[in-house]
Design an enzyme around this catalytic site. Structure first.
Site, PDB file in Angstrom:
ATOM      1  N   TYR A 122       8.574  10.699  -4.277  1.00 48.44           N
ATOM      2  CA  TYR A 122       8.226   9.281  -4.147  1.00 48.44           C
ATOM      3  C   TYR A 122       9.472   8.455  -3.812  1.00 48.44           C
ATOM      4  O   TYR A 122       9.458   7.614  -2.916  1.00 48.44           O
ATOM      5  CB  TYR A 122       7.600   8.822  -5.471  1.00 48.44           C
ATOM      6  CG  TYR A 122       7.482   7.334  -5.656  1.00 48.44           C
ATOM      7  CD1 TYR A 122       6.551   6.601  -4.938  1.00 48.44           C
ATOM      8  CD2 TYR A 122       8.304   6.661  -6.561  1.00 48.44           C
ATOM      9  CE1 TYR A 122       6.449   5.230  -5.122  1.00 48.44           C
ATOM     10  CE2 TYR A 122       8.200   5.308  -6.749  1.00 48.44           C
ATOM     11  CZ  TYR A 122       7.269   4.591  -6.027  1.00 48.44           C
ATOM     12  OH  TYR A 122       7.167   3.239  -6.198  1.00 48.44           O
ATOM     13  N   GLY A 149       0.822  -1.215   0.000  1.00 51.15           N
ATOM     14  CA  GLY A 149       0.000   0.000   0.000  1.00 51.15           C
ATOM     15  C   GLY A 149       0.847   1.253   0.000  1.00 51.15           C
ATOM     16  O   GLY A 149       1.668   1.438   0.893  1.00 51.15           O
TER      17      GLY A 149
HETATM   18  C1  15L Z   1       7.796   2.513  -9.868  1.00 54.33           C
HETATM   19  O1  15L Z   1       8.216   2.479  -8.719  1.00 54.33           O
HETATM   20  C2  15L Z   1       6.407   2.858 -10.163  1.00 54.33           C
HETATM   21  O2  15L Z   1       5.555   2.456  -9.113  1.00 54.33           O
HETATM   22  C3  15L Z   1       5.936   2.317 -11.469  1.00 54.33           C
HETATM   23  O3  15L Z   1       4.765   2.994 -11.810  1.00 54.33           O
HETATM   24  C4  15L Z   1       6.974   2.431 -12.594  1.00 54.33           C
HETATM   25  O4  15L Z   1       7.141   3.783 -12.932  1.00 54.33           O
HETATM   26  C5  15L Z   1       8.286   1.856 -12.141  1.00 54.33           C
HETATM   27  O5  15L Z   1       8.679   2.371 -10.902  1.00 54.33           O
HETATM   28  C6  15L Z   1       9.402   2.097 -13.160  1.00 54.33           C
HETATM   29  O6  15L Z   1      10.387   2.745 -12.821  1.00 54.33           O
HETATM   30  O7  15L Z   1       9.271   1.622 -14.282  1.00 54.33           O
END
Ligand code: 15L
Length: 266
Positions: A136, A72
């Site tokens: 993020y 989550g």
């Molecule tokens: C991630 O952490 C994301 O959640 C996903 O949406 C993709 O962007 C992935 O990385 C990625 O880097 O391809």
């Protein structure tokens, strides 16, 4: 089979939906949490809707569980006002609820974006330095820091999965390095749940990609044996050549488009 359910957070998400039937078949029962309804449910699944930022709700849903698979979170760049409750407060609440309720094992979703500003020429292992490429990514560095703290101080077994690109199949040149197939995502989570001891473990979530940047040899205690390889799609993906600008941050760094100067929500 376990006597108590495994708690799966983010149960309505795409990886969790793939994992659920497999977790049920192997471990017997699941307790699901999400802010969205993760229906349809299997009779062996119970659900509690709620926010990860609500500690009392997280503790309640964790009580009586054997382990937590924590999926989550926000999974893309968002504003601090969104990242903070779900990815910062949320991960603290999950780990603290686990500690207070006696849950020893947590498998948690980190991301390549915790180390996204490493160049694509680098090979990363568990000791790669944190180089987050977004708010993020910073939240995933925080998650890994908290995992280390809870593993060392509270004696918990925690695996942080630096997940790459989970897709049915790779679709662009970067994915030739970062792809994690759905079947391999299950192999990875299962290997972490079944490892005799995790302590604080960092695992890269990628398939057996020929062009991988990531090395899991620092975690020999986790029997993760990926079976898929993005290279099977390379000819198709590269048939018109690699059209990316080699000088752009999106191409130079492992985080891909997260490394673009304007991909941030200050
Ligand atoms: C991630 O952490 C994301 O959640 C996903 O949406 C993709 O962007 C992935 O990385 C990625 O880097 O391809």
């Amino acid at each position: 089979m376990l006597d108590q359910p495994i708690l799966l957070t983010g149960a309505a998400g795409k990886i969790a939906r793939y994992l659920r039937p497999r977790l049920l078949d192997r471990y017997g029962q699941l307790r699901l949490s999400d802010r969205e309804n993760p229906a349809p449910l299997d009779p062996r699944e119970e659900v509690a809707l709620g926010e990860l930022a609500d500690f009392d709700a997280v503790k309640k849903v964790a009580t009586g569980c054997s382990a937590i698979v924590h999926m989550g979170a926000c999974i893309v760049e968002e504003s601090w006002e969104i990242i903070h409750p779900s990815n910062i407060v949320g991960v603290r609440n999950v780990l603290e609820a686990a500690r207070q309720t006696g849950i020893k094992r947590v498998v948690l979703a980190s991301s390549v974006h915790a180390v996204g500003y490493h160049p694509v020429t680098a090979s990363l292992d568990k000791d790669a330095s944190a180089l987050p490429d977004s708010l993020y990514g910073v939240s995933k560095v925080f998650a890994e820091g908290m995992a280390c703290l809870y593993a060392e101080k509270a004696g918990m077994d925690i695996a942080c999965l630096r997940i790459g690109s989970v897709l049915p199949e790779p679709t662009e040149p970067r994915h030739l390095s970062t792809w994690l197939s759905y079947p391999d995502s299950w192999r990875l989570v299962q290997a972490c749940l079944d490892a005799p001891r995790l302590g604080y473990t960092i695992m890269y979530g990628c398939s057996a990609n020929t062009r991988s940047w990531w090395d899991n040899s620092g975690a020999p205690h986790v029997a993760y044996r990926p079976e898929d390889n993005a290279e099977d799609y390379a000819a198709e993906i590269l048939k018109g050549g690699d059209l990316r600008d080699p000088a752009s941050p999106e191409t130079r760094f492992q985080g891909g488009f997260f490394c673009a100067p304007d991909y941030v929500k200050w």
